[in-house]
Scaffold this motif. Structure first.
Motif, PDB file in Angstrom:
ATOM      1  N   ARG A  90       0.937  -1.443  -0.054  1.00 17.95           N
ATOM      2  CA  ARG A  90       0.154   0.515   0.493  1.00 17.95           C
ATOM      3  C   ARG A  90       0.584   1.168  -0.455  1.00 17.95           C
ATOM      4  NH1 ARG A  90      -2.148  -4.397   1.765  1.00 17.95           N
ATOM      5  NH2 ARG A  90      -4.704  -5.092   1.901  1.00 17.95           N
ATOM      6  N   GLU A 300       0.966   6.332  -1.970  1.00 19.47           N
ATOM      7  CA  GLU A 300      -0.390   5.298  -1.406  1.00 19.47           C
ATOM      8  C   GLU A 300      -1.297   5.677  -1.480  1.00 19.47           C
ATOM      9  OE1 GLU A 300       0.976   7.225   2.745  1.00 19.47           O
ATOM     10  OE2 GLU A 300       1.570   8.343   1.880  1.00 19.47           O
ATOM     11  N   ASP A 303      -7.466  -0.034   1.514  1.00 18.95           N
ATOM     12  CA  ASP A 303      -8.046  -1.157   0.806  1.00 18.95           C
ATOM     13  C   ASP A 303      -9.099  -0.997  -0.371  1.00 18.95           C
ATOM     14  OD1 ASP A 303      -5.898  -2.426   2.669  1.00 18.95           O
ATOM     15  OD2 ASP A 303      -7.599  -3.165   4.079  1.00 18.95           O
TER      16      ASP A 303
END
Length: 495
Positions: A90, A300, A303
């Protein structure tokens, strides 16, 4: 599962007498992402455009220009990572990889090094003859492509085409899990198929949409320490990859057995001579002086983005293979062959839906259609016979309109470019199968009466003569008789 290693051992033994050596192979595959624009600019990325017509100020590194990340490349990278069950990072960072070539106008390439977008994963690779091998994926990272040096247009000079500069790539790096040239080619094919299924790459090897670098070393069998490796660059063919790796394995073994040492270097494969040749010494990662690109923020996402990508993913090859076997009743060979190429799998499903018979559709596609495609060097997308027409042809076999022979005649007419519909061609060419009982009975009785010697042979127990009579009836009816009725009527007449 690594039961493919047993097959690898047998292949190695055959290739490395008298001393036992173990090849170790890892691949780096560059997947050109199928975006409309480049990874850090809005310039187009269409193959075959006029040289330097798709290179904007960002691509050619003009002072004051700044890169802007293409969101679609991130989605495609995450799609690939999810498909192989990999770790999705991520937080990842874009780095500058510094080296100096004429086709790299900035003097560096924007890539990812220590913090890539996709981490470790596994690809299960089926092998010819059965079994499979699980190939570990070390990483998959986003980067921009360089331009292209052209050496054969201007005598004594090199031309530079920067159309490819900035084209988005996903570089997939495998673990050194491969042991034979055949395994290396099978892995490349598997990744090629997966990228096309996912829709992240068109897979056109002739246009460089996927290119492979092969890292090859050998070591004494049983040794755990890796030998010195060489890297074979820019292989864009499954066959060339297999041949290049095989040659390099033999070259290194001959070198070591002759008392020499393998030099860490980058090599080029020459398919005309079937040999690898040195290009330059192989760089280490320190030579590139990686550091985070100051013009790009870290990448970045959360979810929610990952789950949105997961929800949009298509059916993957293994799932489709399983469905073809379990729901459509296909055998292992047909299911594997049809799902190896997503375009062929789509064609098959459309034809099977049209005729409502998956097995017959599979037989025609793996037989007549595949044979004609191979003969004429065509891809399934260029087939003169559409999936709808093939499905209708098969439906006419099922309803008794066509015999096997007249169906082949109809298929050949479609392949030759007859643009009329299936039913129109049947009527225009008189291909409708004769199934009228009285008409067939008359034809059979005439044939039996005309060949009394063969009829007597059948009555004395020579059953094979039945085929003679069937052939004569089919010949008399120009292949239009219903074979089932013909067999029944001949048996009745002979007895």
């Amino acid at each position: 599962m690594r039961d493919g290693l047993a097959q690898a051992a047998a292949g190695i033994a055959a290739m490395t007498a008298p001393n036992a050596w173990e090849p170790v192979i890892g691949l780096e595959i560059h997947v050109q992402l199928a975006t409309r624009s480049k990874i850090f600019s809005g310039a187009g990325a269409v193959f075959g455009a006029e040289p330097n017509s798709q290179a904007c100020p960002v691509d050619i590194g003009l002072p004051g220009t700044l890169p802007v990340l293409n969101r679609e490349t991130v989605r495609m990278a995450v799609t690939f990572g999810l498909a192989i069950g990999a770790e999705i990072n991520r937080f990842s960072v874009f780095d500058r990889k510094n080296y100096f070539y004429p086709d790299l106008p900035k003097g560096y390439q924007i890539s990812q090094f220590e913090q890539p977008i996709v981490g470790r994963g596994i690809i299960e690779v089926p092998l010819d003859g059965g079994g499979s091998i699980a190939v570990g994926i070390t990483r998959a990272h986003l980067e921009e492509d360089a331009g292209k040096s052209i050496h054969d247009l201007f005598p004594g000079e090199t031309g530079i085409d920067l159309n490819r500069a900035g084209t988005p790539l996903l570089e997939v790096v495998s673990d050194p899990d491969l042991r034979t040239p055949e395994q290396a080619a099978a892995f490349f094919r598997r990744l090629h198929s997966l990228a096309r299924y996912l829709g992240i790459c068109d897979g056109d090897l002739s246009q460089g949409s996927m290119r492979c670098d092969a890292n090859v070393s050998v070591r004494p069998a049983g040794e755990r320490k890796l030998g010195e490796r060489t890297e074979i660059k820019n292989l864009n063919s499954f066959r060339f990859l297999e041949k290049a790796v095989r040659h390099e394995i033999h070259r290194q073994i001959d070198l070591l057995e002759g008392g020499g040492t393998v030099v860490r270097e980058t090599r080029l494969y020459d398919p005309d001579r079937d040999e690898t040749r040195p290009m330059r010494s192989k760089e280490f990662s320190d030579d590139y002086r990686y550091f985070p690109d100051p013009d790009l923020l870290p990448l970045e996402f959360g979810d929610e983005f990952i789950e949105s990508v997961r929800a949009a993913m298509p059916e993957l090859p293994d799932a489709r293979h399983r469905r073809f076997r379990e729901q459509l009743g296909l055998g292992e060979y047909d299911a594997a062959w049809l799902t190896g190429d997503p375009d062929i799998a789509d064609y098959f499903e459309e034809a099977a839906d049209a005729c409502e018979d998956a097995k017959l559709a599979a037989n025609w596609i793996t037989g007549n259609l595949a044979g004609n495609l191979n003969r004429d060097g065509l891809a399934i997308g260029d087939s003169p016979v559409s999936s709808a027409d093939l499905g209708k042809l098969i439906a006419r076999i099922k309803d008794g309109t066509l015999s096997g022979k007249t169906a082949k005649t109809l298929f050949d007419a479609l392949w030759a470019g007859d643009e009329r519909g299936v039913d129109e061609i049947i009527e225009a060419r008189g291909l409708r199968q004769i199934s009228d009982h009285r008409e067939l009975q008359t034809a059979v009785e005439e044939i039996v009466a005309a060949h009394p010697a063969q009829a007597e042979q059948f009555r004395t127990g020579k059953q094979k003569v039945l085929g003679f009579f069937v052939g004569q009836v089919m010949k008399a009816t120009r292949g239009k008789a219903d074979p089932k009725q013909v067999n029944e009527l001949i048996l009745k007449a002979l007895r």
